[in-house]
Scaffold this active site. Structure first.
Site, PDB file in Angstrom:
ATOM      1  CG  ASN A 252      12.891 -26.722   8.743  1.00  0.00           C
ATOM      2  OD1 ASN A 252      13.129 -27.968   8.869  1.00  0.00           O
ATOM      3  ND2 ASN A 252      13.473 -26.086   8.089  1.00  0.00           N
TER       4      ASN A 252
ATOM      5  CE1 TYR B 163       2.064 -18.062  -2.612  1.00  0.00           C
ATOM      6  CE2 TYR B 163       0.517 -18.390  -4.158  1.00  0.00           C
ATOM      7  CZ  TYR B 163       0.525 -18.125  -3.018  1.00  0.00           C
ATOM      8  OH  TYR B 163      -0.025 -17.596  -2.186  1.00  0.00           O
TER       9      TYR B 163
ATOM     10  NE  ARG C 196      -0.574  -9.350  -2.299  1.00  0.00           N
ATOM     11  CZ  ARG C 196      -0.189 -10.016  -1.174  1.00  0.00           C
ATOM     12  NH1 ARG C 196      -0.964 -11.235  -0.960  1.00  0.00           N
ATOM     13  NH2 ARG C 196       0.428  -9.622  -0.070  1.00  0.00           N
TER      14      ARG C 196
HETATM   15  P1  NAD Z   1       3.259 -11.312   3.066  1.00  0.00           P
HETATM   16  O1  NAD Z   1       4.356 -11.445   1.882  1.00  0.00           O
HETATM   17  O2  NAD Z   1       2.862  -9.988   3.393  1.00  0.00           O
HETATM   18  O3  NAD Z   1       3.656 -12.011   4.146  1.00  0.00           O
HETATM   19  C1  NAD Z   1       4.529 -12.979   4.076  1.00  0.00           C
HETATM   20  C2  NAD Z   1       5.531 -13.105   5.016  1.00  0.00           C
HETATM   21  O4  NAD Z   1       6.472 -14.370   5.200  1.00  0.00           O
HETATM   22  C3  NAD Z   1       6.629 -11.937   5.126  1.00  0.00           C
HETATM   23  O5  NAD Z   1       6.721 -11.231   6.085  1.00  0.00           O
HETATM   24  C4  NAD Z   1       7.921 -12.458   4.593  1.00  0.00           C
HETATM   25  O6  NAD Z   1       8.823 -11.904   5.207  1.00  0.00           O
HETATM   26  C5  NAD Z   1       7.826 -14.166   5.299  1.00  0.00           C
HETATM   27  N1  NAD Z   1       8.540 -14.718   4.991  1.00  0.00           N
HETATM   28  C6  NAD Z   1       8.701 -15.475   3.758  1.00  0.00           C
HETATM   29  N2  NAD Z   1       9.567 -16.346   3.521  1.00  0.00           N
HETATM   30  C7  NAD Z   1      10.065 -16.345   4.793  1.00  0.00           C
HETATM   31  C8  NAD Z   1      10.969 -17.364   5.469  1.00  0.00           C
HETATM   32  N3  NAD Z   1      11.966 -18.263   4.723  1.00  0.00           N
HETATM   33  N4  NAD Z   1      11.265 -17.422   6.792  1.00  0.00           N
HETATM   34  C9  NAD Z   1      10.532 -16.196   7.637  1.00  0.00           C
HETATM   35  N5  NAD Z   1       9.573 -15.819   6.964  1.00  0.00           N
HETATM   36  C10 NAD Z   1       9.456 -15.498   5.634  1.00  0.00           C
HETATM   37  O7  NAD Z   1       2.038 -12.151   2.357  1.00  0.00           O
HETATM   38  P2  NAD Z   1       0.602 -12.310   2.853  1.00  0.00           P
HETATM   39  O8  NAD Z   1      -0.333 -11.802   1.867  1.00  0.00           O
HETATM   40  O9  NAD Z   1       0.315 -11.928   4.294  1.00  0.00           O
HETATM   41  O10 NAD Z   1       0.601 -13.993   2.775  1.00  0.00           O
HETATM   42  C11 NAD Z   1       0.888 -14.757   4.016  1.00  0.00           C
HETATM   43  C12 NAD Z   1       0.341 -16.203   3.571  1.00  0.00           C
HETATM   44  O11 NAD Z   1      -1.064 -16.546   3.010  1.00  0.00           O
HETATM   45  C13 NAD Z   1       1.141 -16.875   2.655  1.00  0.00           C
HETATM   46  O12 NAD Z   1       1.547 -18.172   3.038  1.00  0.00           O
HETATM   47  C14 NAD Z   1       0.518 -16.778   1.467  1.00  0.00           C
HETATM   48  O13 NAD Z   1       0.540 -17.585   0.409  1.00  0.00           O
HETATM   49  C15 NAD Z   1      -0.914 -16.957   2.026  1.00  0.00           C
HETATM   50  N6  NAD Z   1      -1.985 -16.455   0.895  1.00  0.00           N
HETATM   51  C16 NAD Z   1      -2.175 -14.974   1.069  1.00  0.00           C
HETATM   52  C17 NAD Z   1      -3.261 -14.691   0.114  1.00  0.00           C
HETATM   53  C18 NAD Z   1      -3.684 -13.081   0.209  1.00  0.00           C
HETATM   54  O14 NAD Z   1      -4.586 -12.686  -0.687  1.00  0.00           O
HETATM   55  N7  NAD Z   1      -3.089 -12.087   0.882  1.00  0.00           N
HETATM   56  C19 NAD Z   1      -4.078 -15.664  -0.796  1.00  0.00           C
HETATM   57  C20 NAD Z   1      -3.710 -16.722  -0.749  1.00  0.00           C
HETATM   58  C21 NAD Z   1      -2.915 -17.004   0.187  1.00  0.00           C
HETATM   59  N1  UDP Z   2      -4.057  -7.007 -12.314  1.00  0.00           N
HETATM   60  C1  UDP Z   2      -4.226  -5.953 -12.948  1.00  0.00           C
HETATM   61  N2  UDP Z   2      -3.234  -5.069 -12.769  1.00  0.00           N
HETATM   62  C2  UDP Z   2      -2.298  -4.823 -11.927  1.00  0.00           C
HETATM   63  C3  UDP Z   2      -2.346  -6.064 -10.899  1.00  0.00           C
HETATM   64  C4  UDP Z   2      -3.010  -7.238 -11.039  1.00  0.00           C
HETATM   65  O1  UDP Z   2      -5.021  -5.999 -13.930  1.00  0.00           O
HETATM   66  O2  UDP Z   2      -1.745  -3.959 -11.577  1.00  0.00           O
HETATM   67  C5  UDP Z   2      -5.062  -8.285 -12.447  1.00  0.00           C
HETATM   68  C6  UDP Z   2      -4.093  -9.531 -12.670  1.00  0.00           C
HETATM   69  O3  UDP Z   2      -3.787  -9.811 -13.863  1.00  0.00           O
HETATM   70  C7  UDP Z   2      -5.050 -10.477 -11.878  1.00  0.00           C
HETATM   71  C8  UDP Z   2      -6.089  -9.934 -11.017  1.00  0.00           C
HETATM   72  O4  UDP Z   2      -5.672  -8.482 -11.144  1.00  0.00           O
HETATM   73  O5  UDP Z   2      -6.000 -10.980 -13.042  1.00  0.00           O
HETATM   74  C9  UDP Z   2      -5.376 -10.133  -9.623  1.00  0.00           C
HETATM   75  O6  UDP Z   2      -4.073 -10.031  -9.523  1.00  0.00           O
HETATM   76  P1  UDP Z   2      -3.289 -10.258  -8.340  1.00  0.00           P
HETATM   77  O7  UDP Z   2      -1.770  -9.927  -8.455  1.00  0.00           O
HETATM   78  O8  UDP Z   2      -3.815  -8.936  -7.038  1.00  0.00           O
HETATM   79  O9  UDP Z   2      -3.431 -11.551  -7.606  1.00  0.00           O
HETATM   80  P2  UDP Z   2      -3.871 -12.921  -8.265  1.00  0.00           P
HETATM   81  O10 UDP Z   2      -5.280 -13.428  -8.048  1.00  0.00           O
HETATM   82  O11 UDP Z   2      -3.301 -13.158  -9.611  1.00  0.00           O
HETATM   83  O12 UDP Z   2      -2.912 -13.871  -7.537  1.00  0.00           O
END
Ligand code: NAD
Ligand code: UDP
Length: 323
Positions: free
Chosen positions: A103, A149, A190
């Site tokens: 979309n 995912y 996390r």
């Molecule tokens: P988050 O869960 O805080 O934010 C995701 C947001 O998307 C939420 O507000 C949720 O309500 C919204 N959402 C989910 N499904 C939806 C839908 N169908 N329609 C409208 N809104 C929807 O997560 P984040 O950490 O902010 O992650 C944001 C993006 O970054 C994600 O795409 C995630 O895969 C990517 N990402 C994040 C990390 C990280 O370390 N934070 C790492 C890798 C990738």
């Molecule tokens: N982890 C942990 N204790 C927790 C949550 C996560 O030891 O309470 C470990 C998890 O097994 C992973 C790493 O920390 O190896 C990072 O986990 P997270 O869920 O933050 O993100 P990921 O990189 O796995 O998506």
């Protein structure tokens, strides 16, 4: 007519989506934030909604997106992102990565907007190449608990490249590595919010496995700076953005204990299935083409988050006393 550029940010009520809206507004963009709150939080929008150039639309992006007016950019950030979230809502996770991405790409086509996909280091799965360069295809278990995912994001990348190749759509793909900062949910599972919350409450830190698995943590401001540079660049192929400073989860637990000033013990739990054993971004490409590298050391980044997490812990404790 306004000469401001206008962007749609999906997932705007989430951690990273809300952090992205701020610099866009500061750079004189009009921003439409969209979210269905499935893992987001209304409080993440409070500051944004004070800005007259920000508008919020509550919508599930897996449903057709109607949006009036022009758009110059679609930043597709909507998706559950923590392992416990996508374990609890696997179908929604697959739908937002597939139907939601479709979309958003369709909307970008209709509006002639540039599209940026928030992809992930999870595309590399439990990597057999270390650190991970962008040309590594990964080691993903499609039928494991993280498959919903990882495969949704891999599909989203393939769909994005198909729109680029077939329709000539302007697209960008960022592979985000573990990022942290204020506005993460305390209970999203996390490792950073989990450990900080536990240390602040005086509970043992929940280390999964033997804690020898590694991660590399990037502060949100650094990540968003890299993503904006990528958006403005000409690079179509996926680009890693993350902090290459790698450490074991045991070392990370020590960093949290030092920052919080707590000596809580460690409590070892079974290792979740398919948890990647190592993770470190190769950021050579981002350095070369975006002149980007992260600036905030982990110690400083954790300090910057403490006030936010303290507020959330106090709120949680206040609530549990009311109950
Ligand atoms: P988050 O869960 O805080 O934010 C995701 C947001 O998307 C939420 O507000 C949720 O309500 C919204 N959402 C989910 N499904 C939806 C839908 N169908 N329609 C409208 N809104 C929807 O997560 P984040 O950490 O902010 O992650 C944001 C993006 O970054 C994600 O795409 C995630 O895969 C990517 N990402 C994040 C990390 C990280 O370390 N934070 C790492 C890798 C990738
Ligand atoms: N982890 C942990 N204790 C927790 C949550 C996560 O030891 O309470 C470990 C998890 O097994 C992973 C790493 O920390 O190896 C990072 O986990 P997270 O869920 O933050 O993100 P990921 O990189 O796995 O998506």
């Amino acid at each position: 007519m306004s000469d401001m550029r206008r962007a749609l940010v999906t997932g705007a009520a989430g951690f990273l989506g809300s952090h992205l809206c701020e610099p866009l507004l500061a750079a004189n963009w009009e921003v439409v934030g969209m979210d269905n709150f499935i893992t987001g939080d209304k409080r993440n929008l409070e500051e944004l909604e004070k800005n007259k150039n920000f508008q919020f639309v509550r919508h599930d992006v897996t449903q057709f997106i109607h949006l009036a007016g022009p758009l110059d950019a679609v930043f597709h950030f909507a998706s559950p992102a923590s392992p416990i979230d996508y374990r609890e809502i696997p179908i929604q996770t697959m739908k937002v990565g597939s139907l939601g991405t479709h979309n958003c790409l369709g909307l970008a086509m209709a509006k002639r907007a540039r599209f940026l996909l928030a992809s992930t280091s999870e595309c590399y799965g439990d990597p057999l190449v270390h650190p991970q360069p962008e040309d590594y295809y990964g080691n993903v278990n499609p039928v494991g608990p993280r498959g919903c995912y990882d495969e949704a994001k891999r599909f989203a990348e393939a769909l994005t490249m198909s729109y680029h190749r077939h329709h000539g759509l302007e697209t960008r793909i960022v592979r985000i590595f573990n990022t942290y900062g204020p506005r993460m949910r305390l209970d999203d599972g996390r490792v950073l919010p989990a450990f900080i919350g536990q240390a602040m409450r005086g509970e043992p830190l929940s280390v999964f496995g033997d804690g020898q698995q590694t991660r590399s943590f990037c502060y949100a401001d650094d990540l968003i700076d890299g993503i904006y540079r990528l958006f403005e660049s000409d690079e179509v192929f996926p680009t890693n953005i993350g902090n290459p400073r790698e450490m074991t989860i045991l070392e990370f637990a020590e960093k949290v204990q030092e920052a919080v000033g707590s000596t809580v013990p460690l409590n070892f739990h079974p290792m979740p299935e398919n948890d990647p054993k190592v993770r470190q971004p190769d950021i050579g490409k981002a350095k070369r083409i975006l002149n980007w590298e992260p600036k905030v050391p982990l110690e400083e980044g954790i300090q910057r988050c403490l006030g936010y997490f303290q507020g959330r812990v106090e709120e949680q404790q206040g609530k549990s006393q009311e109950d």
